[in-house]
Scaffold this active site. Structure first.
Site, mmCIF file in Angstrom:
data_model
loop_
_atom_site.group_PDB
_atom_site.id
_atom_site.type_symbol
_atom_site.label_atom_id
_atom_site.label_comp_id
_atom_site.label_asym_id
_atom_site.label_seq_id
_atom_site.Cartn_x
_atom_site.Cartn_y
_atom_site.Cartn_z
ATOM 1 N N VAL A 13 0.832 -1.205 0.000
ATOM 2 C CA VAL A 13 0.000 0.000 0.000
ATOM 3 C C VAL A 13 0.869 1.259 0.000
ATOM 4 O O VAL A 13 0.613 2.208 -0.748
ATOM 5 C CB VAL A 13 -0.974 0.003 1.201
ATOM 6 C CG1 VAL A 13 -1.776 1.297 1.232
ATOM 7 C CG2 VAL A 13 -1.910 -1.199 1.126
ATOM 8 N N LYS A 104 -7.168 -1.644 9.652
ATOM 9 C CA LYS A 104 -8.455 -2.022 10.273
ATOM 10 C C LYS A 104 -8.254 -2.763 11.584
ATOM 11 O O LYS A 104 -9.055 -2.643 12.504
ATOM 12 C CB LYS A 104 -9.298 -2.865 9.324
ATOM 13 C CG LYS A 104 -8.586 -4.039 8.683
ATOM 14 C CD LYS A 104 -8.353 -3.765 7.216
ATOM 15 C CE LYS A 104 -7.540 -4.871 6.572
ATOM 16 N NZ LYS A 104 -7.087 -4.520 5.234
ATOM 17 N N GLU A 128 -10.423 5.747 5.438
ATOM 18 C CA GLU A 128 -11.210 5.244 4.302
ATOM 19 C C GLU A 128 -10.664 3.916 3.789
ATOM 20 O O GLU A 128 -11.424 3.024 3.387
ATOM 21 C CB GLU A 128 -11.196 6.293 3.173
ATOM 22 C CG GLU A 128 -12.020 5.958 1.960
ATOM 23 C CD GLU A 128 -13.507 5.892 2.255
ATOM 24 O OE1 GLU A 128 -14.121 6.929 2.522
ATOM 25 O OE2 GLU A 128 -14.065 4.766 2.231
ATOM 26 N N VAL A 131 -11.641 0.000 5.184
ATOM 27 C CA VAL A 131 -12.832 -0.780 4.823
ATOM 28 C C VAL A 131 -13.154 -0.558 3.349
ATOM 29 O O VAL A 131 -13.299 0.581 2.899
ATOM 30 C CB VAL A 131 -14.065 -0.365 5.660
ATOM 31 C CG1 VAL A 131 -15.262 -1.245 5.325
ATOM 32 C CG2 VAL A 131 -13.770 -0.418 7.149
ATOM 33 N N GLY A 133 -11.499 -0.902 0.550
ATOM 34 C CA GLY A 133 -10.476 -0.488 -0.422
ATOM 35 C C GLY A 133 -10.867 0.729 -1.238
ATOM 36 O O GLY A 133 -11.035 1.821 -0.692
ATOM 37 N N ILE A 135 -13.603 1.583 -2.616
ATOM 38 C CA ILE A 135 -14.983 2.063 -2.496
ATOM 39 C C ILE A 135 -15.037 3.122 -1.398
ATOM 40 O O ILE A 135 -14.679 2.829 -0.265
ATOM 41 C CB ILE A 135 -15.950 0.929 -2.074
ATOM 42 C CG1 ILE A 135 -15.715 -0.335 -2.891
ATOM 43 C CG2 ILE A 135 -17.390 1.396 -2.147
ATOM 44 C CD1 ILE A 135 -16.444 -1.555 -2.313
ATOM 45 N N GLU A 189 -3.597 -14.842 1.220
ATOM 46 C CA GLU A 189 -2.330 -14.818 1.947
ATOM 47 C C GLU A 189 -1.956 -16.230 2.385
ATOM 48 O O GLU A 189 -2.801 -17.117 2.454
ATOM 49 C CB GLU A 189 -2.475 -13.963 3.218
ATOM 50 C CG GLU A 189 -3.022 -12.587 3.015
ATOM 51 C CD GLU A 189 -1.951 -11.568 2.684
ATOM 52 O OE1 GLU A 189 -0.769 -11.868 2.916
ATOM 53 O OE2 GLU A 189 -2.297 -10.495 2.165
ATOM 54 N N LYS A 204 -13.451 -4.982 10.098
ATOM 55 C CA LYS A 204 -14.178 -3.980 9.315
ATOM 56 C C LYS A 204 -15.601 -3.804 9.839
ATOM 57 O O LYS A 204 -16.147 -2.698 9.848
ATOM 58 C CB LYS A 204 -14.184 -4.400 7.849
ATOM 59 C CG LYS A 204 -12.770 -4.433 7.255
ATOM 60 C CD LYS A 204 -12.713 -5.193 5.939
ATOM 61 C CE LYS A 204 -11.296 -5.192 5.364
ATOM 62 N NZ LYS A 204 -11.143 -6.142 4.241
ATOM 63 N N GLY A 301 -6.072 -4.440 -2.617
ATOM 64 C CA GLY A 301 -5.120 -4.266 -3.722
ATOM 65 C C GLY A 301 -4.387 -2.951 -3.588
ATOM 66 O O GLY A 301 -4.868 -1.992 -2.992
#
Lengths: 426, 426
Positions: A13, A104, A128, A131, A133, A135, A189, A204, A301
């Site tokens: 990220v 999270k 943001e 939870v 990604g 959206i 994972e 979440k 992602g």
């Protein structure tokens, strides 16, 4: 004057955020008026930044240096996990820096403490990316739907589980087979526990519950069931009855009580969430004045998560000298309903010996506990002398149902414990 | 100290906003920290407010009095149409008051002028309610997706059209029959022109295009086709080929050029937007870093629209003394692609005499213009000696196709002009 961004964590990220800021900073400035600029990055392994052109950007080994950098206006905590993420988040907030996090797990365990620190310092703590990604669901719940009362949120919030269940549903595969493939493709994972056990979705769910109910909800009060026990048979029986199985996080606001839980759930095939497939996430929200709304997109992602982090940075930059708004508003603490008091419809799969009287005995025990059967499937021709008896109940109290199942599971005709799944009525 | 709200317009939306503020003001304050309070209402017919308990609220006949009221921090323009809505919006902005509007027609025609006034006065002009009703889609485009480049927006933005097309699709009815029923049920206005001619969707398309492309887009540059010419036959042929017909607003951002248009469109049945039925709206957005996201909900109606208006009020209240952000950011003006230069796949329905050689002649003309046919349907047994020949083209340039159709429509075998519909490839 630029708005200085510091990034802690050179992982997937963190890399996505660096890439976004480097590619889009000028466009973001033009479109939003916010002159975001990457000024400082930190990672215990600074060599992890070697793939980026960081000319003019300070590189540190420790977060403390980054937090103290007066050019840093906002600190992005992108290392994940509890510690040292918690310590550095608190240090940044206490130093009067706004923080953007994708963490999270940290929020679900320590949200109230972090929230208090942000409010005390008068800075922002935004999440943001924690939870859904890419959206903007936190923004929708916090701001877009702020005028009304949210009484139901149902979310497909774990892409790995949704990918596995989708392939089980449409390709007839068993859990283990899909999981192995998902791991090979990088969709799951290794080890997969945090995802397939439901814990990631529960983190979440805790955030969504706290936000949409405006009350502190403790992670321990959220019952969690993962998807490891779901078999291809369950998926096939569900489809036969017109349902698909999804791992849902469900938050309900009922007469002052809160219901929050995560478990595999049967959804009618024509429900909006039923068509959310593969690694996609979606959140279905019902509020009093808007009615149903739905938000859909990639829940994880590198770049979708980076989108959420950078949107938060832009919001903080836009705020400028205005007052920060609290990350969570905890009103009077409201009770979280005990799972035994949940009510709903349930799917039951009994695996029994193929002998006379089984269905009668099972149904009698259910009836004795006040559990009424809405439909039943038993097919001929099972192997190993074991048969599946699948039932869908009418609305029933979960504690009554579990009492009945304890009795049934002790019967000599049972080959395995009963498999129990919740059914969404909405 | 409270944050004073003034409402101009006692219509459906104005009433919904009054109701929301009266019912939820305390909850909104608790959850968001914003002490919203209704302080002033105005309508040329003040008797229209008689159904509300407005004790302590000033009631005026004219907006000017409301704008001058020093207790009013934000003015809600809820009268619709161009004038006097434009005048009063400018007056409010020039008087240093932030404005919240639900008026898509006004914004689509005069967005740049209003935007300039808001920026000059340093106040907010917010318009969440102008597009997508209860769906916070403006917030998603403006803030939630601000980190990336949006390259495609496809929206079902008119609930009346979607209701009519849904019933035509799933109940086999003709346009006129459904429209009459929709009017009787209050789902369609009388006269219905603004909706069924596509103009309402075009207003919303203009707003979305300006916002997502960060460039001024003129309403005149948006080609608009409504749904009045869609027959049940078109709907049935589309379904036979695996498509449904929706009225879409489409905005594309292609290599610095903008494409913006509104027309009935064939969507594959498994597209996310295909399952948006009845009066619901939905917006599908593709951005570089998030990939596809979707937003769904009620696009109109008293309370969903009130939700959007009040969410905007709360945002302005949250901003407090911080700087307002411009309602639109117009970067360098980019060209809007002429509709003749559009490329895509098309659905054609030819109504011809039932005589030999028709299909050959039509296909020859199409071929001469470089239009290639992907599939074709002609059924036996039409009445009146007329038959439908339905074709789906491969990707083609619209101007070539229209040239071919001009030639075809002049042939003696043609009974009616060809019906042409766009097909979404995404």
């Amino acid at each position: 004057m630029s708005f200085g961004v510091g990034i802690v964590g050179a992982g997937v990220v963190g890399g996505g955020v660096i890439q976004t800021l480097q590619q889009n900073a000028r466009a973001i400035h033009a479109r939003t008026g916010v002159p975001v600029e990457l000024v400082h990055v930190a990672d215990t392994n600074p060599a992890a930044f070697k793939d980026f052109d960081l000319a003019g950007v300070t590189i540190s080994e420790d977060a403390a240096t980054l937090i103290q950098d007066s050019n840093v206006n906002v600190v992005c905590e992108l290392i994940g996990g509890i510690e040292p993420a918690k310590r550095l988040t608190l240090d940044a907030l206490n130093a009067g820096k706004s923080v953007v996090t994708a963490n999270k797990m940290l929020l679900a365990h320590h949200g109230p403490e972090l929230c208090a620190a942000a409010v005390k310092a008068g800075v922002d703590l935004r999440y943001e990316a924690a939870v859904g990604g890419g959206i903007p669901i936190i923004k929708a719940l916090r701001e877009g739907l702020a005028a009304g009362d949210i009484h139901l949120v149902c979310g497909i919030l774990n892409g790995t589980c949704n990918y596995i269940l989708t392939r089980m549903t449409y390709e007839g595969l068993e859990f283990d087979a899909v999981l192995k493939q998902a791991q090979a493709l990088g969709f799951a994972e290794t080890p997969p526990d945090l995802d397939v056990n439901g814990d990631d979705a529960a983190h979440k769910c805790q955030i969504i519950a706290s936000l949409s109910c405006a009350s502190q909800v403790d992670l321990e009060d959220i019952p969690v069931q993962g998807i490891t026990h779901i078999t291809h048979s369950d998926v096939a029986y569900a489809r036969e009855m017109g349902y698909v199985i999804k791992l849902l996080a469900i938050v309900r606001n009922i007469n002052g009580e809160i219901e929050a839980r995560v478990h595999p759930t049967l959804l009618r095939e024509d429900h909006l969430l039923a068509s959310v497939r593969n690694e996609y996430n979606a959140v279905y929200v019902e509020a009093d004045i808007t009615g149903p709304t739905l938000y859909y997109g990639k829940g994880a992602g590198r770049m979708p998560t980076a989108s959420a982090v950078v949107a938060d940075i832009i919001d903080i930059g836009r705020r400028g000298t205005g007052e920060a708004s609290p990350p969570f508003v905890y009103g009077p603490r409201r009770p979280v309903r005990d799972s035994g008091r949940l009510e709903g419809r349930y799917y039951l799969r009994l695996t029994t010996r193929d002998q006379p009287g089984v269905l009668g005995q099972a149904c009698t025990i259910l009836g004795n506990h006040g559990v009424s059967i809405a439909s039943c499937i038993q097919h001929e021709g099972h192997s190993n002398d074991a048969v599946h008896v699948v039932m869908m109940t009418h609305d029933t109290c979960e504690s009554d149902l579990r009492a009945a199942l304890r009795e049934i599971d002790q019967c000599a005709f049972m080959v395995q414990p009963t498999s129990l799944l919740w059914v969404l009525n909405h």
